[in-house]
Design an enzyme around this catalytic site. Structure first.
Site, PDB file in Angstrom:
ATOM      1  CB  CYS A 271      -1.210   3.393   8.970  1.00 22.81           C
ATOM      2  SG  CYS A 271      -1.809   2.312   7.665  1.00 22.81           S
TER       3      CYS A 271
ATOM      4  CB  CYS B  92       5.944   5.073   4.550  1.00 20.19           C
ATOM      5  SG  CYS B  92       6.881   6.597   4.475  1.00 20.19           S
TER       6      CYS B  92
ATOM      7  CB  CYS C  55      -2.359   6.990   6.009  1.00 19.00           C
ATOM      8  SG  CYS C  55      -1.491   7.413   4.492  1.00 19.00           S
TER       9      CYS C  55
ATOM     10  CB  CYS D 133      -0.932  -0.033   1.216  1.00 15.09           C
ATOM     11  SG  CYS D 133      -2.139   1.301   1.247  1.00 15.09           S
ATOM     12  CB  CYS D 134       3.842   2.315   2.030  1.00 11.79           C
ATOM     13  SG  CYS D 134       3.219   2.828   3.633  1.00 11.79           S
TER      14      CYS D 134
END
Ligand code: SF4
Length: 236
Positions: free
Chosen positions: A209, A232, A206, A123-124
């Site tokens: 997280c 990240c 985010c 995702c990162c």
């Protein structure tokens, strides 16, 4: 951009970074940014997570109108977007917002919902690392707000170093600052900060997280809490 800046090779930039890292270790944050402004001109930018605008403020003193790059992952707290908008409205900077190739909805459709829970590294990579890589292409140097006291992984951050992955000079003008130094600068200069910092968050990323920190935890303990992940991928 000057002809000298235009002609620099990767080897030139690496040598420049290594020398400046040694020579500027004892310089002030403003002096480091003044060196960056003089050396790189408009091929220098600041990246900001909009946790606060300290480095953007310092950089705007060294280079009025400096580019401030913000990564809009699509998962930010509304307070973070509001801080970005306020920085753009009141500071002498040029805010550039980078967005991932896919919206959150498109990512959900392709990879399934809540990728951040199942594979935060991917995702990162999709929402931060790749867009930043593309967004930094035109620059020779970028500045960050990394500080040595934030976590063990950041304890050796040089004030000027070489970003091997991106082939750029990476500048961390407040690497030697403490949280108290940041607070003093914010107060003295009336710098914008993310409202979440006064609501129990010590580091703002985010929304899915990031949690508030508990007493005695280090500043980044609220990021990817309960997971081994601590960064990240932007600074690895
Ligand atoms: S911090 Fe979380 S939501 Fe944001 S890009 Fe990384 S894994 Fe995704």
């Amino acid at each position: 951009m000057t002809a000298l800046q235009e002609e620099r090779t990767t080897d030139d930039l690496r040598a420049l970074a290594e020398r400046a890292g040694r020579e500027l270790e004892d310089a002030t944050a403003l002096e480091i940014l003044q060196w960056a402004a003089k050396t790189f001109g408009d091929r220098f930018c600041v990246t900001s997570s909009m946790e606060d605008a300290v480095v953007a403020h310092l950089a705007s003193r060294a280079l009025p109108g400096v580019d401030v790059v913000f990564l809009d992952t699509g998962y930010h707290f509304p307070e973070t977007i509001g801080t970005r908008d306020a920085v753009e409205a009141v500071m002498d900077v040029n805010v550039i917002t980078l967005t991932p190739r896919r919206t959150v909805a498109e990512q959900d459709a392709e990879y399934g919902p809540r990728l951040h829970e199942r594979d935060p590294d991917l995702c990162c990579a999709l929402r931060k690392v790749k867009p930043l890589e593309e967004g930094l292409k035109g620059y020779q140097a970028w500045a960050t707000g990394l500080r040595r006291d934030e976590s063990e992984t950041r304890a050796n951050t040089p004030v000027v170093g070489w970003d091997e992955k991106r082939g750029k000079v990476k500048i961390s003008p407040i690497a030697k600052w403490s949280q108290e130094d940041v607070q003093t600068y914010v107060t003295e200069h009336g710098v914008l900060t993310n409202p979440l910092l006064t609501d129990g968050y010590a580091s703002v990323g985010c929304a899915p997280c990031t949690r508030r920190v508990l007493e005695g935890e280090d500043a980044r303990a609220g990021r990817w809490a309960g997971r081994s992940k601590t960064e990240c991928g932007l600074h690895g």
